[in-house]
Design a protein around this motif. Structure first.
Motif, mmCIF file in Angstrom:
data_model
loop_
_atom_site.group_PDB
_atom_site.id
_atom_site.type_symbol
_atom_site.label_atom_id
_atom_site.label_comp_id
_atom_site.label_asym_id
_atom_site.label_seq_id
_atom_site.Cartn_x
_atom_site.Cartn_y
_atom_site.Cartn_z
ATOM 1 N N GLY A 15 0.813 -1.216 0.000
ATOM 2 C CA GLY A 15 0.000 0.000 0.000
ATOM 3 C C GLY A 15 0.842 1.258 0.000
ATOM 4 N N TRP A 16 1.980 1.219 0.704
ATOM 5 C CA TRP A 16 2.886 2.370 0.734
ATOM 6 C C TRP A 16 3.420 2.661 -0.671
ATOM 7 N N HIS A 17 3.810 1.602 -1.384
ATOM 8 C CA HIS A 17 4.317 1.785 -2.740
ATOM 9 C C HIS A 17 3.229 2.309 -3.676
ATOM 10 N N ARG A 18 2.000 1.846 -3.504
ATOM 11 C CA ARG A 18 0.923 2.338 -4.372
ATOM 12 C C ARG A 18 0.811 3.855 -4.261
ATOM 13 N N LYS A 19 0.906 4.372 -3.055
ATOM 14 C CA LYS A 19 0.764 5.814 -2.858
ATOM 15 C C LYS A 19 1.994 6.582 -3.347
ATOM 16 N N ASN A 20 3.172 6.062 -3.080
ATOM 17 C CA ASN A 20 4.384 6.829 -3.357
ATOM 18 C C ASN A 20 4.900 6.680 -4.777
ATOM 19 N N ALA A 21 4.786 5.504 -5.360
ATOM 20 C CA ALA A 21 5.240 5.347 -6.743
ATOM 21 C C ALA A 21 4.429 6.230 -7.677
ATOM 22 N N ALA A 22 3.142 6.376 -7.378
ATOM 23 C CA ALA A 22 2.252 7.157 -8.235
ATOM 24 C C ALA A 22 2.555 8.654 -8.197
ATOM 25 N N ARG A 23 3.412 9.088 -7.275
ATOM 26 C CA ARG A 23 3.787 10.501 -7.209
ATOM 27 C C ARG A 23 4.757 10.885 -8.323
ATOM 28 N N VAL A 24 5.305 9.898 -9.016
ATOM 29 C CA VAL A 24 6.315 10.146 -10.037
ATOM 30 C C VAL A 24 5.659 10.176 -11.415
ATOM 31 N N ASP A 25 5.913 11.228 -12.160
ATOM 32 C CA ASP A 25 5.428 11.305 -13.539
ATOM 33 C C ASP A 25 6.024 10.155 -14.346
ATOM 34 N N GLY A 26 5.177 9.430 -15.033
ATOM 35 C CA GLY A 26 5.647 8.310 -15.834
ATOM 36 C C GLY A 26 5.546 6.984 -15.131
ATOM 37 N N VAL A 27 5.048 6.964 -13.896
ATOM 38 C CA VAL A 27 4.836 5.724 -13.155
ATOM 39 C C VAL A 27 3.364 5.619 -12.782
ATOM 40 N N GLU A 28 2.757 4.507 -13.125
ATOM 41 C CA GLU A 28 1.354 4.272 -12.820
ATOM 42 C C GLU A 28 1.197 2.897 -12.179
#
Length: 350
Positions: A15-28
């Motif tokens: 869940g932590w990765h779902r929230k934080n990875a999505a903060r990066v442009d180009g990562v979904e």
């Protein structure tokens, strides 16, 4: 391109990765798989595609990179399965539970020509980046001693991390981070000796306190210490050089540096009376000799990990957390486990 991330293991870190990875442009973040149907449902509630079997998850053509965020003992089999499915692979730390397993993952990634890295996010910790900047800029002179520690007071280790068979214990949990920070700082210097002590203070079967002493071939002495039941804490970092001493108290990077304007041999020695008796060697330095200075600025961002993975796949950057570095950290951890088992220091070349 866009990284389409699928998560294996939708627990706390998933869940932590779902929230934080999505903060990066180009990562979904697009999908999740878990052996617990309730966690799959939780993933669906956040808008992700939820999978109840590994095969169906890996067959999803939209997923081009997989994050393994499960208990440690199944990291290897899941990482290899993802690589064999042609997916780029990120594994949560520790990457595995033995050096043999690390090598098997590296081999699978190379065979399938996919990216493989490990989420060593604490290379971007503020306290670490401040300490490293102070050392490398020469603010302390020639550094001879680095102490890195994390103290907690709760004592209890929760869930699977308290089970040895699942890869539990503090050396695998936090030790892998602290050792990675040191080795990343000294990539060209070999560890030549290591001595480790592991204790089960309140959590039978796994280490909840450990202390590791290492010597590098450049003469730097390193101490790494983690404890879950330390009711009084020492500084997060204590670093000594021949021109100054640094302390950083916590992860926020609070602390300072004490330096000398001139060495004691340039100051007239004076005998003083202390509670331990008269001394000249340990007499406090005159005020005019010392100076207190602030720490350097550092404002890293954990999401730079994902940016680097994206840029590496696009051929714009070199991978920061390299498989060879991950393997080196694990070789040091295995030496620490062996030192503790034998009850003595080991001469190594790692």
């Amino acid at each position: 391109m866009t990284l389409k991330l699928g998560i294996i293991g939708y627990g706390g870190m998933g869940g932590w990765h779902r929230k934080n990875a999505a903060r990066v442009d180009g990562v979904e973040v697009v999908a999740a798989y878990d052996i617990d149907p309730a966690r799959v449902e939780a993933a669906k509630e956040t808008g992700l595609k939820g999978y109840y079997t590994l095969d169906s998850f890996l067959a999803d053509p939209e997923i081009n990179i997989v994050l393994v965020a499960t208990p440690n003992h199944v990291h290897k089999e899941l990482a290899i399965a993802a690589a064999n499915a042609g997916k780029n692979v990120i594994v949560e730390k520790p990457v595995a539970i033995s050096i043999r397993e690390v090598d098997e993952i590296i081999e699978a990634a190379e065979k399938n020509k996919v990216l493989f890295t490990v989420h060593q996010n604490r290379r971007w910790d503020k306290d670490y980046c401040i300490m490293r900047k102070a050392v490398e800029s020469g603010m302390l002179g020639d550094v001879y001693n680095i102490e890195s520690r994390v103290h907690g007071s709760g004592g209890k280790i929760y869930g699977w991390r308290a089970v040895k068979e699942y890869g539990g214990g503090m050396l695998l949990d936090w030790g892998v981070h602290l050792l990675d920070q040191i080795l990343y700082m000294y990539p060209e210097n070999k560890v030549v000796s290591i001595y480790a002590q592991l204790f089960s203070v309140l959590n039978p079967g796994v280490d909840d306190y450990f202390k590791i002493l290492m010597k590098l071939d450049n003469g730097v002495s390193v101490q790494v210490e983690v404890g879950t039941f330390c009711l009084r804490s020492l500084p997060r970092w204590y670093v000594g050089g021949n021109a100054g001493t640094l302390t950083i108290e916590n992860f926020e990077g609070k602390g300072g540096i004490t330096r000398v304007k001139k060495l004691m041999e340039e100051v007239e020695p004076e005998m003083v009376e202390t509670a331990a008796g008269p001394t000249r060697t340990f007499a406090p330095q005159p005020v005019e000799v010392r100076e207190e200075i602030g720490l350097p600025e550092a404002n890293p961002d954990w999401t730079d990990f994902y940016r680097n993975v994206l840029n590496t796949i696009e051929g714009k950057e070199e991978l920061i957390v390299k498989p060879s570095e991950v393997r080196r950290v694990f070789s040091v951890m295995e030496a620490a486990f062996k030192s503790n088992e034998l009850g003595r220091s080991l001469d190594v070349n790692l």
